[in-house]
Design a protein around this motif. Sequence first.
Motif, mmCIF file in Angstrom:
data_model
loop_
_atom_site.group_PDB
_atom_site.id
_atom_site.type_symbol
_atom_site.label_atom_id
_atom_site.label_comp_id
_atom_site.label_asym_id
_atom_site.label_seq_id
_atom_site.Cartn_x
_atom_site.Cartn_y
_atom_site.Cartn_z
ATOM 1 N N GLY A 15 0.847 -1.279 0.055
ATOM 2 C CA GLY A 15 0.123 0.168 0.081
ATOM 3 C C GLY A 15 0.871 1.210 0.067
ATOM 4 N N ARG A 16 0.196 2.412 0.143
ATOM 5 C CA ARG A 16 0.868 3.663 0.265
ATOM 6 C C ARG A 16 1.777 4.038 1.290
ATOM 7 N N ILE A 17 1.397 3.536 2.364
ATOM 8 C CA ILE A 17 2.405 3.687 3.617
ATOM 9 C C ILE A 17 3.660 2.996 3.466
ATOM 10 N N GLY A 18 3.414 1.674 2.880
ATOM 11 C CA GLY A 18 4.649 0.873 2.900
ATOM 12 C C GLY A 18 5.538 1.578 1.716
ATOM 13 N N GLN A 19 5.079 1.990 0.769
ATOM 14 C CA GLN A 19 5.820 2.612 -0.405
ATOM 15 C C GLN A 19 6.369 3.686 -0.028
ATOM 16 N N SER A 20 5.678 4.781 0.822
ATOM 17 C CA SER A 20 6.169 5.863 1.399
ATOM 18 C C SER A 20 7.444 5.607 2.401
ATOM 19 N N ILE A 21 7.233 4.650 3.222
ATOM 20 C CA ILE A 21 8.361 4.162 4.013
ATOM 21 C C ILE A 21 9.622 3.750 3.565
ATOM 22 N N ARG A 22 9.469 2.963 2.203
ATOM 23 C CA ARG A 22 10.714 2.640 1.412
ATOM 24 C C ARG A 22 11.218 3.657 0.863
ATOM 25 N N ASP A 23 10.352 4.512 0.074
ATOM 26 C CA ASP A 23 11.005 5.819 -0.587
ATOM 27 C C ASP A 23 11.741 6.660 0.162
ATOM 28 N N SER A 24 11.220 6.925 1.329
ATOM 29 C CA SER A 24 11.831 7.657 2.585
ATOM 30 C C SER A 24 13.099 7.238 2.899
ATOM 31 N N LEU A 25 13.145 6.101 3.143
ATOM 32 C CA LEU A 25 14.461 5.295 3.431
ATOM 33 C C LEU A 25 15.525 5.494 2.344
ATOM 34 N N VAL A 26 14.839 5.092 0.986
ATOM 35 C CA VAL A 26 15.928 5.237 -0.163
ATOM 36 C C VAL A 26 16.506 6.922 -0.287
ATOM 37 N N VAL A 27 15.793 7.804 -0.018
ATOM 38 C CA VAL A 27 16.112 9.317 -0.074
ATOM 39 C C VAL A 27 17.146 9.414 1.044
ATOM 40 N N ALA A 28 16.834 8.980 2.243
ATOM 41 C CA ALA A 28 17.458 8.978 3.543
ATOM 42 C C ALA A 28 18.991 8.560 3.189
ATOM 43 N N LYS A 29 19.133 7.502 2.715
ATOM 44 C CA LYS A 29 20.288 6.737 2.259
ATOM 45 C C LYS A 29 20.969 7.525 1.347
ATOM 46 N N ARG A 30 20.410 8.177 0.566
ATOM 47 C CA ARG A 30 20.943 8.931 -0.586
ATOM 48 C C ARG A 30 21.653 10.117 0.113
ATOM 49 N N ASN A 31 20.907 10.871 1.015
ATOM 50 C CA ASN A 31 21.759 12.045 1.618
ATOM 51 C C ASN A 31 22.663 11.614 2.805
ATOM 52 N N LEU A 32 22.625 10.329 3.218
ATOM 53 C CA LEU A 32 23.663 9.993 4.109
ATOM 54 C C LEU A 32 24.887 9.655 3.429
ATOM 55 N N ILE A 33 24.656 9.254 2.273
ATOM 56 C CA ILE A 33 25.885 8.917 1.461
ATOM 57 C C ILE A 33 26.565 10.084 1.061
ATOM 58 N N ARG A 34 25.606 11.058 0.872
ATOM 59 C CA ARG A 34 26.183 12.435 0.452
ATOM 60 C C ARG A 34 27.048 13.152 1.547
ATOM 61 N N MET A 35 26.549 12.920 2.822
ATOM 62 C CA MET A 35 27.038 13.605 3.869
ATOM 63 C C MET A 35 28.555 12.759 4.149
ATOM 64 N N ILE A 36 28.676 11.693 3.872
ATOM 65 C CA ILE A 36 29.840 11.016 4.060
ATOM 66 C C ILE A 36 30.843 11.066 3.057
ATOM 67 N N ARG A 37 30.463 11.582 1.728
ATOM 68 C CA ARG A 37 31.197 11.977 0.682
ATOM 69 C C ARG A 37 31.789 13.439 0.972
ATOM 70 N N ILE A 38 31.122 14.114 1.688
ATOM 71 C CA ILE A 38 31.435 15.619 1.941
ATOM 72 C C ILE A 38 31.399 15.751 3.666
ATOM 73 N N PRO A 39 32.460 15.059 3.987
ATOM 74 C CA PRO A 39 32.802 14.939 5.551
ATOM 75 C C PRO A 39 32.889 16.647 6.330
ATOM 76 N N GLU A 40 33.360 17.389 5.410
ATOM 77 C CA GLU A 40 33.646 18.797 6.067
ATOM 78 C C GLU A 40 32.078 19.408 6.706
ATOM 79 N N VAL A 41 30.993 19.208 6.066
ATOM 80 C CA VAL A 41 29.826 19.619 6.319
ATOM 81 C C VAL A 41 29.478 19.145 7.714
ATOM 82 N N VAL A 42 29.843 17.653 7.994
ATOM 83 C CA VAL A 42 29.620 17.201 9.600
ATOM 84 C C VAL A 42 30.506 17.715 10.373
#
Length: 281
Positions: A15-42
């Motif tokens: 359903g929509r809730i399951g898809q929303s959770i999966r999509d949110s986690l994918v986007v969160a993963k994308r942003n976390l990877i970006r933070m790791i690649r730009i450590p000066e921000v952290v």
Amino acid sequence: MSAVTDAVRVTPSGGRIGQSIRDSLVVAKRNLIRMIRIPEVVIFGLIQPIMFVVLFSYVFGGSMDIGGSTSPEVYREFLMAGIFAQTVTFATAGAGAGIAEDMHKGLVDRFRSLPMARGAVLTGRTLADLVQTALTLLVLAVVALLVGWRTHTSAGEVLGAFALLLLTGYAFTWIGAVIGLSVRTPEAATSGGLVWLFPVTFVSNAFVDSSNMTPWLRHIADWNPFSATVQACRELFGNPGVSTSDAWPMQHAVWASLIYSVLIIAVFRTLAVRKYRSAAA
């Protein structure tokens, strides 16, 4: 953009809730990877709160009257709940700037072309910011222990205080999301995210005892959502600075902090998703 393409490959189910959770986690993963690649921000995100701890502890310690005591050690324990709360709320500016940058670079248009939940882009971003905030709090707690901060309650209460801090920080990132979606550049989002945070954090009980303020200013400070979280943390940490105010948020600080955070999330997440949909339309 591999994390983005992964969102397309996921077969919608649950359903929509399951898809929303999966999509949110994918986007969160994308942003976390970006933070790791730009450590000066952290790194720069860690330096600022550490400087606040050291400066406030040694510059103001010994000159503040907390419960009739001007001891530097008492002020350090009084101060830390305020510094922790300020740190999680200042993450708002980074969240707003990040979303504004994604808008400015056209990333929103790329996400719009994918079969994903509309709110997932913002939810994923705020979840990634929450992880960064948790890391910052961990480092800041270590620094606080080094300068003399101590807790005097059970481990469960201490963990509860940090959970409240993270919830407050997560709530405030949704305010940052609304700001980021409302401006044209990341620079404007950073400025817009900070300009209102200073009165919120300083017209509070974070750095001084609000009982020493003029009556009208104390009333504002006592009903400030930020003050409720600070007061709740002091109570859960067992630190000095228990309020003598009869204002409801000060008498029921833990509940007030929870209620304020939930209300902020409910209101500003709704506004942010609406703005995102109109921006992507």
